[in-house]
Design an enzyme around this catalytic site. Structure first.
Site, PDB file in Angstrom:
ATOM      1  N   SER C  53       0.868  -1.169   0.000  1.00 26.92           N
ATOM      2  CA  SER C  53       0.000   0.000   0.000  1.00 26.92           C
ATOM      3  C   SER C  53       0.903   1.216   0.000  1.00 26.92           C
ATOM      4  O   SER C  53       2.109   1.084   0.203  1.00 26.92           O
ATOM      5  CB  SER C  53      -0.890  -0.011   1.247  1.00 26.92           C
ATOM      6  OG  SER C  53      -1.798   1.062   1.211  1.00 26.92           O
ATOM      7  N   ARG C 301      -0.072  -4.661  -6.532  1.00 25.40           N
ATOM      8  CA  ARG C 301      -1.289  -5.264  -5.987  1.00 25.40           C
ATOM      9  C   ARG C 301      -2.475  -4.581  -6.627  1.00 25.40           C
ATOM     10  O   ARG C 301      -2.479  -3.351  -6.797  1.00 25.40           O
ATOM     11  CB  ARG C 301      -1.316  -5.058  -4.463  1.00 25.40           C
ATOM     12  CG  ARG C 301      -2.474  -5.719  -3.740  1.00 25.40           C
ATOM     13  CD  ARG C 301      -2.311  -7.234  -3.692  1.00 25.40           C
ATOM     14  NE  ARG C 301      -3.322  -7.884  -2.861  1.00 25.40           N
ATOM     15  CZ  ARG C 301      -4.475  -8.374  -3.324  1.00 25.40           C
ATOM     16  NH1 ARG C 301      -4.770  -8.266  -4.611  1.00 25.40           N
ATOM     17  NH2 ARG C 301      -5.319  -8.973  -2.509  1.00 25.40           N
ATOM     18  N   THR C 337      -7.178   1.543   4.238  1.00 24.21           N
ATOM     19  CA  THR C 337      -6.771   0.874   5.486  1.00 24.21           C
ATOM     20  C   THR C 337      -7.786   1.126   6.594  1.00 24.21           C
ATOM     21  O   THR C 337      -8.207   0.197   7.290  1.00 24.21           O
ATOM     22  CB  THR C 337      -5.378   1.353   5.919  1.00 24.21           C
ATOM     23  OG1 THR C 337      -4.465   1.115   4.852  1.00 24.21           O
ATOM     24  CG2 THR C 337      -4.914   0.614   7.156  1.00 24.21           C
ATOM     25  N   CYS C 490       0.822  -7.495 -16.758  1.00 33.00           N
ATOM     26  CA  CYS C 490       1.431  -8.189 -15.628  1.00 33.00           C
ATOM     27  C   CYS C 490       2.695  -7.442 -15.210  1.00 33.00           C
ATOM     28  O   CYS C 490       3.621  -7.295 -15.994  1.00 33.00           O
ATOM     29  CB  CYS C 490       1.780  -9.629 -15.981  1.00 33.00           C
ATOM     30  SG  CYS C 490       2.692 -10.422 -14.628  1.00 33.00           S
ATOM     31  N   CYS C 513       5.403 -14.552  -9.978  1.00 31.51           N
ATOM     32  CA  CYS C 513       4.139 -13.906  -9.591  1.00 31.51           C
ATOM     33  C   CYS C 513       4.265 -13.179  -8.254  1.00 31.51           C
ATOM     34  O   CYS C 513       4.828 -13.707  -7.299  1.00 31.51           O
ATOM     35  CB  CYS C 513       3.047 -14.963  -9.516  1.00 31.51           C
ATOM     36  SG  CYS C 513       1.440 -14.320  -9.036  1.00 31.51           S
ATOM     37  N   CYS C 516      -0.611 -10.061  -7.448  1.00 30.51           N
ATOM     38  CA  CYS C 516      -1.377  -8.812  -7.560  1.00 30.51           C
ATOM     39  C   CYS C 516      -2.798  -9.066  -8.018  1.00 30.51           C
ATOM     40  O   CYS C 516      -3.662  -8.244  -7.811  1.00 30.51           O
ATOM     41  CB  CYS C 516      -0.664  -7.821  -8.477  1.00 30.51           C
ATOM     42  SG  CYS C 516      -0.820  -8.176 -10.241  1.00 30.51           S
ATOM     43  N   CYS C 519      -4.229 -10.427 -13.538  1.00 27.78           N
ATOM     44  CA  CYS C 519      -4.594 -11.331 -14.635  1.00 27.78           C
ATOM     45  C   CYS C 519      -5.985 -11.915 -14.430  1.00 27.78           C
ATOM     46  O   CYS C 519      -6.746 -12.086 -15.379  1.00 27.78           O
ATOM     47  CB  CYS C 519      -3.545 -12.430 -14.796  1.00 27.78           C
ATOM     48  SG  CYS C 519      -3.152 -13.314 -13.271  1.00 27.78           S
TER      49      CYS C 519
END
Lengths: 310, 249, 545
Positions: C53, C301, C337, C490, C513, C516, C519
């Site tokens: 974040s 993310r 958050t 990606c 990977c 996130c 995809c």
């Protein structure tokens, strides 16, 4: 200051790595050498220029370089020396820390650079960082990375040879057998030469085309993560961050673009060769020798050139 | 027989260590820590000895900060029976570790101490050998195979260019190399059960051991970056240069 | 399912996911019901390993949960002291004047710049102190359901080989049975997705829309570090039809959080969020801060951008959705958050009540949310993000055109949500190619050296966790129509189109990977299913991230 260097031998000759340790030791003071093995080995040690005296261990326990008697011998001889040095290798790593414990000294392994008599540079975290450490011990026990010191010449000296024996102690270990690696493919992490393939090998079948080259060089075969992910080879071939860190004398990267994971896994190799058709491939930024070309054309040419050169 | 397994908490092997900007060391704050992979192999070997009915009790030991408890819990989850944390904030060197372990050996009287051949942080490769030296025990370092029979440990060792087999009188020290075994996962049920296994905490002083380091870290730096070399024109040229210039073939 | 017997453990509450929502729920539960057994599992190798974040956080929910958070040493150390919203052209940046009035939701007075990973590590310590059992390194892989009620989850099997067969180290998953299960997986959680389908939770709500956030953590020279400085940007390099912008926060010891968010309803198939993020660093408004610095971490993310209209039904028999798994992010505020934590706390209150009353469904959660400041806040901003919907509308219209012209109505999928992000991508022939500058290795970098800094790892010998449902579709749809958008969206170089000159095929580098989930969201044919890999796999974001 006088330094004692523990020399390793093979087939009657002093190993080149041990001659590098002699070079490192000469930066610290006069050099005495300790050898195990027969008279021929001691004679070979005596011919290395710079060695002032050769100590030859004659007792039976030393024959197979068993750690227990050899460490006791080193510790018993240590009194007159400021430093005890050996080339990093299986024997030294087995023996010297034990000897250091007997001397109440913290050893300093894998030294790549000698700053002064008590300050040394050594890699930590598999070479991700270099630590400069200063020892407060009265004596220093260190192993040195052979690739960072030029080997002393094998011939030209004429040191005196003196026999020494380890102090009496009960034998707690026995040598049983030794099995030298056969000529079949060496393991990745101990190979002197590695031939590694990447995505550029295109498929599982083509990946096998690395074998003739590896055979000629007595090399292990490795692979990039991309080649493993593409299923060309099983994952135990993988060189790189999550696979293995390797540092052979010669690393030949074939059809590997040079993803950072891969570079992290092999950048400590002494000499890196890259063969790739893309002149922009990142691998060329770390390669000592780069050959831009179609690997399927280059591979047979390389084999031919090696055969021709004998 | 009783087996003692020392384990070390280190920066996880997946994490690329970052040298601190001020050159005093490697950043460890907020970095994922795990059991030293070679120590995992040692724990696994001990557990297999127990599964074979050879070992009767496995005691895991760690020397370090409070969070080294997590490392011990992993060892317990893998199959160790109980754990001892030697609590200290000092970064203890192999010599100090060997002294602490010697004191624990006196207390616990194990027949075998098995530990990783080296920790992947300081790459010292010394603790097992030093402990063996302090105890006057036999040592089987860089083990790729261990067999216990008739009061002896037969250890196959990885040496330069091959394998050597030695037979050790027990009690002895074995240090684990990569090929000794493939450690099991600490499964979730076993992690849950491990919470209930006993863990004892002692201080180096309680054991009468001085762990003051002998080495001072002057500085820690990133290694110099590798530079691009030359482009060669042909395979023949390459072979010639490898032979005559680099002298590696 | 496997034939091996799985061990079982019973808890009152099982929470899937160790982010702010899951941890806040765990803490609140033990505060309200100190005897309740609460188990939290997290697929990352440790708490914080998968947390990504900005982050500027509003301490409102934290103060409600743990009023003495300061005394407890919560890592909220850098108060926002200075802020700017920049509109960028290619060479200039203009600060939006009177930010407080123009964009009141953006006001950051009283907020803190933090590493959310560090905040979660701290929250986990608080939760453990309260008796919550936390097990990182274990992924929730399966929902356990009995008689129409969720009765817990099963963790994934460990030690399954690439061929799908158990290997030497095989360890079966474990059944964590619970009276109540809270899904706190964050955006596009894989079990959340299944729970939504099982209980039809999205019925009658707008489709969720998403953004992709890509972040770098830098250490910069002290003389350029301005702790407390918060900058956001919009405009260049994105075109009018693409929603997104950059952030830069100065905090901690010479640390800078830099990142970029792009709405995943972008239409241009040639767009590469990663490369946009890289080239934005070269803008004069930002570049100077990076010079002489070093990049120390990287990650990405997806986040939910749908807001109030996209929030699904929150409860089902035996559990509830919390945090961004439910889509509680406040997009215009660029914060999730505090809302995630608040939703976790409210769910905990509802669960405690249901537990006491012996009810299967913690139904009061929905009412509690609607009566809270969380709902009020989301309600106020609900029309801001949809105001950008015209891009989606346009994209949707174009898509219909593509469907009619290129696929001639033979599209192998059925469109249910007309504005889902995957549906608005335009074909390669319609889209304008974008020329991105080559990385300079100083300020801008390539994908692989970036992924390296996420410290991601997956045990190599395991089945690929990115399931392509119908492999044939890739060629006819992803390649022929869109020219492999996955290789651009990606951020971790998982997807590569190879042999493009001869026989194009998709290469999946699953080890890269970073979890996130883009995809799973953006694949045009919804043909990629992101499932949890072996526990402890994925990125290992360090402290400060």
């Amino acid at each position: 200051m006088t330094v004692l260097v523990l020399l390793d031998h093979e087939a009657g000759a002093i190993r080149q790595a041990s001659r590098s340790a002699v070079t490192a030791a000469l930066a610290l003071g006069d050099v005495h050498a300790l050898v195990t093995g027969d008279a021929a080995v001691a004679a070979a040690a005596a011919r290395i220029p710079g060695i002032a005296q050769v100590l030859r261990a004659t007792d039976a326990g030393s024959a197979h370089d068993l750690a227990e008697p050899l460490a006791a011998l080193v510790a018993s001889l240590a009194g007159e020396y400021s430093h005890i040095v050996a080339a990093s290798g299986a024997t030294a790593k087995n023996v010297l820390p034990r000897a250091a414990a007997l001397l109440d000294v913290q050893p300093i392994p894998d030294v790549v650079s000698v700053v002064d008599a008590e300050t040394f540079v050594r890699p930590i975290y598999a070479g991700s960082a270099l630590a400069t450490v200063r020892s407060s011990d009265a004596k220093k026990v260190l192993t040195v990375r052979a690739s960072n010191f030029d080997p002393a010449p094998a011939e030209g000296g004429s040191a005196a040879v003196r026999d020494v024996t380890a102090p009496e102690a009960p034998a707690v270990s026995e040598f049983v057998s030794i099995e030298r690696s056969k000529s079949e493919r060496p393991e990745l992490d101990s190979a002197r030469v590695i031939v590694s393939g990447g995505r550029g090998m295109q498929n599982e079948e083509n990946f096998k085309r690395l074998e003739p080259l590896a055979d000629r060089l007595g090399a292990a075969i490795g692979a990039s993560r991309a080649a493993v992910d593409a299923g060309f080879v099983p994952n135990d071939y993988q060189v790189g961050q999550t696979g293995k860190i390797v540092a052979p004398e010669l690393y030949i990267a074939v059809g590997i673009s040079g993803a950072i994971q891969h570079l992290a896994g092999m950048k400590d190799s002494k000499v890196i060769v890259a063969i790739n058709k893309d002149p922009e491939a990142p691998i060329f930024q770390v390669a000592d020798y780069g050959l831009v070309g179609d690997l399927f054309e280059v591979l047979p040419q390389l084999e031919a050139a090696l055969d021709k050169a004998g | 027989m009783k087996v003692l397994v020392p384990v070390k908490r280190v920066i996880d092997f997946n994490i690329k260590p970052r040298v601190k900007a001020d050159g005093t060391g490697v950043e460890t704050a907020g970095v994922k820590m795990s059991m030293n992979p070679f120590d995992e192999i040692a724990v696994e070997e001990a557990v297999r000895l127990k599964e074979k009915g050879i070992a009767t009790e496995i005691v895991a030991v760690s020397i370090g900060v409070q969070q080294a408890q997590d490392t011990l819990r992993t060892a317990l989850a893998m199959g160790a029976d109980r754990a001892i944390l030697v609590l200290t904030d000092v970064a203890v060197e192999p010599l100090g570790v060997a002294k602490v372990l010697k004191a624990l050996v006196a207390k616990e009287s194990p027949d075998l101490v098995i530990l990783g051949k080296q920790a992947i942080d300081d790459d010292m490769n010394a603790t097992g050998q030093m402990l063996a030296g302090l105890l006057g025990w036999a040592q089987g370092t860089f083990a790729s195979k261990v067999e216990i029979a008739d009061g002896r440990a037969v250890v196959t060792r990885e040496i330069d260019g091959g394998l050597e087999t030695v037979s050790l009188a027990l009690p002895a020290i074995v240090t684990a190399d990569l090929r000794l075994n493939e450690p099991r996962y600490a499964s979730l049920p076993n992690i849950m059960k491990a919470r209930k296994k006993p863990m004892e905490t002692v201080a180096p002083g309680d054991l009468g051991v001085d762990v003051t380091p002998r080495l001072t870290i002057v500085s820690v730096a990133e290694p110099p970056a590798r530079k691009a070399g030359v482009k060669v024109e042909s395979a023949a040229d390459l072979v010639a240069r490898l032979r005559n210039e680099a002298k590696v073939i | 399912m496997t034939e091996h017997a799985r061990e079982t453990m019973e808890f009152d509450v099982v929470i899937v996911g160790g982010g702010p929502a899951g941890l806040a729920a765990a803490i609140r539960l033990r505060q309200l019901a100190p005897d309740a057994t609460v188990c939290l599992i997290e697929k990352g190798s440790e708490i914080g390993a998968h947390i990504l974040s900005g982050a500027v956080i509003e301490p409102r929910a934290l103060a409600e949960l743990l009023p003495d958070w300061r005394e407890r040493g919560a890592p909220l150390n850098t108060p926002v002291s200075e802020e700017a919203m920049l509109y960028l052209t290619e060479s200039r940046g203009y600060a939006v004047p009177m930010l407080d009035r123009v964009m009141p939701h953006m006001r950051n007075h009283g907020n803190y710049i933090v590493s959310l990973g560090d905040v979660c590590r701290w929250l986990a310590a608080q939760a453990e102190e309260l008796g919550v059992e936390i097990y990182p390194g274990f992924a929730g892989a399966e929902i356990l359901e009995e008689d129409g009620r969720v009765v817990g989850v099963a963790t994934g099997d460990m030690g399954i080989g690439r061929d799908g067969q158990p290997g030497a180290n095989y360890a079966p998953g474990m059944e964590l049975r619970a009276r109540y299960t809270l899904f706190a997986e964050g955006c596009r959680g894989s079990l959340t997705k299944r729970a939504m389908a099982m209980y039809n939770l999205r019925k009658g709500v707008d489709p969720q829309t998403y953004g992709l956030g890509i972040k770098e953590l830098w250490e910069i020279p002290k003389d350029r570090h301005r702790p407390g400085l918060v900058q956001h940007s919009f405009g260049w390099p994105l075109d009018d039809r693409t929603y997104g912008g950059a952030w830069m926060y100065h905090f901690g010891e010479n640390l800078v959080s830099y990142g970029f968010v792009v709405g995943l309803d972008y239409p241009n198939t040639w767009l590469s969020p990663f490369d946009e993020m890289q080239r934005l660093k070269l803008h004069p408004s930002f570049r100077g801060f990076f010079e002489g610095g070093r990049r120390i971490a990287y990650g990405a993310r997806a986040l939910s951008e749908g807001g109030l209209q996209s929030v699904p039904r929150l409860t089902f028999p035996g559990g509830a959705l919390v945090g961004d798994a439910a889509g509680f992010l406040n997009v215009p505020k660029i914060k999730g958050t505090h809302t995630a934590m608040k939703s976790g706390m409210l769910a905990a209150e509802a669960v405690a009540e249901a537990m006491a009353a012996g009810k299967a469904e913690p139904a009061s959660y929905t009412r509690r949310v609607r009566q809270s400041w969380l709902w009020q806040e989301l309600r106020e901003v609900r029309n801001i993000r949809p105001a950008f919907a015209r891009f989606g509308m346009k994209g949707g219209a174009l898509y219909s055109g593509i469907d009619a012209m290129l696929l001639r109505g033979r599209a192998p999928w059925t469109l249910h949500h007309r504005h889902a992000d995957n549906e608005v991508l335009e074909s390669a022939t319609v889209s304008t190619p974008i020329a991105y500058p080559k990385p300079d290795g100083q300020i801008t970098f390539d994908r692989l050296s970036s992924v390296f800094l996420s410290a991601t790892n997956h045990e190599e010998d395991q089945p690929v966790h990115l399931k392509v449902r119908n492999p044939d579709l890739w060629k006819t749809v992803n390649w022929d129509v869109f020219r492999s958008p996955e290789s651009r969206y990606c951020p971790a170089a998982v997807y590569e189109a190879v042999d493009t000159d001869t026989a194009p095929r998709l290469q999946i580098n699953a080890q890269n990977c970073v979890h996130c989930k883009t995809c799973d969201i953006k694949d045009p044919a919804q043909n990629i299913d992101w499932v949890t890999p072996e526990g402890a796999g994925g990125p290992n974001y360090p402290g400060g991230m």
